[in-house]
Design a protein around this motif. Structure first.
Motif, PDB file in Angstrom:
ATOM      1  N   UNK A 178      65.875  78.103  23.270  1.00 54.58           N
ATOM      2  CA  UNK A 178      64.890  77.665  24.261  1.00 54.58           C
ATOM      3  C   UNK A 178      63.849  78.745  24.529  1.00 54.58           C
ATOM      4  N   UNK A 179      64.269  79.998  24.498  1.00 48.52           N
ATOM      5  CA  UNK A 179      63.323  81.110  24.671  1.00 48.52           C
ATOM      6  C   UNK A 179      62.309  81.139  23.529  1.00 48.52           C
ATOM      7  N   UNK A 180      62.791  80.969  22.310  1.00 49.11           N
ATOM      8  CA  UNK A 180      61.891  80.947  21.150  1.00 49.11           C
ATOM      9  C   UNK A 180      60.911  79.785  21.289  1.00 49.11           C
ATOM     10  N   UNK A 181      61.428  78.625  21.628  1.00 51.07           N
ATOM     11  CA  UNK A 181      60.593  77.431  21.766  1.00 51.07           C
ATOM     12  C   UNK A 181      59.492  77.660  22.802  1.00 51.07           C
ATOM     13  N   UNK A 182      59.888  78.144  23.977  1.00 51.33           N
ATOM     14  CA  UNK A 182      58.925  78.400  25.051  1.00 51.33           C
ATOM     15  C   UNK A 182      57.847  79.390  24.597  1.00 51.33           C
ATOM     16  N   UNK A 183      58.265  80.470  23.944  1.00 56.55           N
ATOM     17  CA  UNK A 183      57.310  81.494  23.517  1.00 56.55           C
ATOM     18  C   UNK A 183      56.338  80.956  22.475  1.00 56.55           C
ATOM     19  N   UNK A 184      56.845  80.215  21.499  1.00 56.70           N
ATOM     20  CA  UNK A 184      55.952  79.661  20.470  1.00 56.70           C
ATOM     21  C   UNK A 184      54.999  78.626  21.053  1.00 56.70           C
ATOM     22  N   UNK A 185      55.481  77.804  21.979  1.00 53.07           N
ATOM     23  CA  UNK A 185      54.600  76.817  22.616  1.00 53.07           C
ATOM     24  C   UNK A 185      53.519  77.523  23.433  1.00 53.07           C
ATOM     25  N   UNK A 186      53.856  78.629  24.056  1.00 51.28           N
ATOM     26  CA  UNK A 186      52.867  79.401  24.807  1.00 51.28           C
ATOM     27  C   UNK A 186      51.817  80.003  23.865  1.00 51.28           C
ATOM     28  N   UNK A 187      52.274  80.570  22.758  1.00 51.62           N
ATOM     29  CA  UNK A 187      51.352  81.146  21.769  1.00 51.62           C
ATOM     30  C   UNK A 187      50.441  80.058  21.223  1.00 51.62           C
ATOM     31  N   UNK A 188      50.987  78.855  21.061  1.00 51.55           N
ATOM     32  CA  UNK A 188      50.209  77.730  20.538  1.00 51.55           C
ATOM     33  C   UNK A 188      49.024  77.394  21.457  1.00 51.55           C
ATOM     34  N   UNK A 189      49.129  77.702  22.728  1.00 55.89           N
ATOM     35  CA  UNK A 189      48.004  77.455  23.645  1.00 55.89           C
ATOM     36  C   UNK A 189      46.912  78.509  23.489  1.00 55.89           C
ATOM     37  N   UNK A 190      47.235  79.618  22.834  1.00 52.69           N
ATOM     38  CA  UNK A 190      46.281  80.717  22.688  1.00 52.69           C
ATOM     39  C   UNK A 190      45.631  80.787  21.314  1.00 52.69           C
ATOM     40  N   UNK A 191      46.328  80.232  20.311  1.00 52.91           N
ATOM     41  CA  UNK A 191      45.789  80.263  18.943  1.00 52.91           C
ATOM     42  C   UNK A 191      46.484  79.192  18.123  1.00 52.91           C
TER      43      UNK A 191
END
Length: 174
Positions: free
Chosen positions: A110-123
């Motif tokens: 879940x931590x990985x998922x959250x982090x990648x989804x957050x990065x997806x909002x930036x690039x």
């Protein structure tokens, strides 16, 4: 020790059922194996019983772990600075992600998922990031759906909405 027909999670691969417990003679020694049949992949593997813990084979998550995983997804991830989004930073992040993936805990995924989804909002995510995000979403969704007796579409919609909500909070606090 697991029993025949138990449902288990094999890190990085997902939910499987112990379809057989068998013994084979290897180099003169009798070794017990779990035969794992993966639920959504049509794949079967053998895992030596005495190595099950080492490879991270575990039972399905409890409702408490699922609730914790949902709260992790809903938390805003730490702000990733522009210089951390480079290819060399991806290599560092990916090594950390792969360690968590091999451990196979629902909260870590879940931590990985959250982090990648957050990065997806930036690039825009790279090919590797997109592939990892898809894999993690599949693993989380498969396990939670099974434990909560929900269809996978309902579960993935909930996971994505939790993540959208946390990304909106993160953006509004900047």
């Amino acid at each position: 020790m697991f029993l025949l027909y138990d449902q288990v999670v094999y890190p990085g691969h997902g939910v499987a059922r112990i379809s057989n417990i068998l013994e084979q003679v290897i180099e003169g020694k009798v070794i017990k194996f779990y035969e794992l049949s993966f639920m959504n992949q049509g794949t079967t593997i053998l895992v030596p019983v005495h190595h099950a813990e080492q490879v991270g084979l575990r039972g399905l998550s409890s409702q408490e772990h699922i609730t914790h995983a949902f709260s992790v997804i809903a938390q805003p991830s730490r702000k990733v600075h522009h210089h951390e989004l480079s290819a060399s930073s991806w290599n560092k992040r990916n090594k950390q992600y792969q360690l968590k993936l091999r451990r196979g805990g629902l909260v870590e995924l879940s931590e990985i998922y959250r982090d990648l989804k957050s990065i997806q909002t930036q690039k825009e995510l790279s090919f590797g990031e997109k592939a990892l995000l898809q894999k993690i979403e599949f693993l989380i969704t498969e396990e939670i759906s099974l434990v909560q007796h929900r269809n996978e579409q309902t579960t993935v919609a909930k996971i994505r909405s939790l993540c959208r909500h946390s990304n909106i909070q993160q953006t509004s606090s900047l």
